[in-house]
Motif scaffolding. Structure first.
Motif: not given
Length: 330
Positions: A182, A186, A259, A263, A294, A297
């Protein structure tokens, strides 16, 4: 105009530093913005190491944005040291009576203040050393080859120490991989958005590669995320399932939907088209969108054990982060 921007960044950065300092009167509030920018910097270092290991062309237009982000990693590490003064407020294993819990007592040889501080300092030194071996404009494949697995392994244990340990009983071997993937996504999305904002020339003909890389990293991340949920849920162990039970009820259930859909699924469908692969103006919005998503999340992972506080410090912390980033670019 440039002086005006720097003045605003300076003012916002000072405000961020002031509020961050005030946050130590409530360390739970300051911990989330620290986590966001620490992981963003660590993700930038991972992407840079991958770029160097592959001697890639796609990483060349991203270097002006990735290097300033990665160089903030030692600073973010030092900024995290004061949290060691508030371990009982953050971590269940540091609270009085933790030894009466059989699971926490079993983890005590690893989860204790002196050993945790020693590991934290060792990780900071390692990250700083690896970063010092990288040079903008140079392809250091040997540094990427040994630095990428080393930083990923150290980052995994750092994720265990700083974020997984916020939960009293939960443990998952893939927890660190989820957060690091992640974080890399990001940082990559931020760098691609910043490069695409400057137009097609700034991407140096790499829009298709950037699109494919965002797509591939998103798929790997969601695969690890989904398989971890399936394994933990199927195992049905109370000390593991409670992690998801806490995050799949109340407001956190909606955050998970945000997310997961915003996401992954929506940008996934958009990245499958030809639009972002051809022009920067079509790549910029999806990269920016992915970077913004992000945040929910990471909030879903970090904030529940902290009582859900800390998101209010993100805007001033962003000003502080941008201020130091601009100083490092200069």
């Amino acid at each position: 105009m440039q002086r005006s921007i720097e003045a605003r960044l300076g003012l916002t950065g000072l405000l961020g530093l002031g509020l961050y300092t005030l946050g130590f009167f409530a360390p739970k509030a300051a911990y989330f913005p620290f986590a966001v920018f620490l992981l963003l910097s660590l993700g930038a270092l991972l992407v840079l190491l991958l770029h160097n290991a592959l001697r890639s062309r796609w990483g060349v237009p991203l270097e002006p944005h990735l290097y300033p982000l990665a160089r903030l990693l030692p600073f973010m590490g030092v900024l995290g040291l004061p949290f060691f003064l508030f371990l009982p407020e953050l971590f269940p294993w540091a609270r009085p009576g933790a030894g009466l819990d059989p699971i926490l007592a079993h983890r005590a040889p690893y989860l204790n203040a002196p050993f945790m501080l020693l590991r934290y300092l060792a990780f900071l030194l390692l990250f700083a050393f690896v970063l010092s071996r990288l040079r903008p404009g140079e392809h250091r494949a040997e540094v990427g080859a040994w630095g990428l697995p080393l930083v990923f392994a150290a980052g995994t244990f750092l994720s265990y120490d700083l974020f997984m340990a916020l939960e009293a009983h939960f443990y998952s071997a893939s927890f660190g991989a989820i957060l690091l993937l992640s974080a890399a996504l990001f940082a990559l999305a931020v760098a691609v958005a910043l490069a695409a904002r400057r137009g097609d020339a700034a991407l140096m003909g790499q829009a298709q590669n950037h699109t494919n890389l965002l797509l591939a990293l998103s798929i790997i991340w969601i695969y690890v995320e989904a398989t971890t949920l399936i394994i933990v849920w199927g195992g049905d162990l109370p000390h593991e399932v409670e992690f998801y039970l806490k995050r799949l009820q109340g407001p956190w259930d909606e955050v998970a939907a945000v997310w997961a859909v915003g996401g992954f699924f929506l940008p996934f469908l958009y990245l499958l088209t030809n639009l972002p692969k051809r022009r920067a103006r079509y790549l910029f919005p999806v990269a920016l969108w992915m970077a913004l998503f992000r945040l929910p999340h990471l909030a879903w992972y970090v904030l529940p054990p902290l009582g859900g506080v800390g998101a209010w410090l993100l805007p001033p912390a962003l000003g502080l982060f941008l201020l130091f980033r601009e100083r490092l670019r200069a």
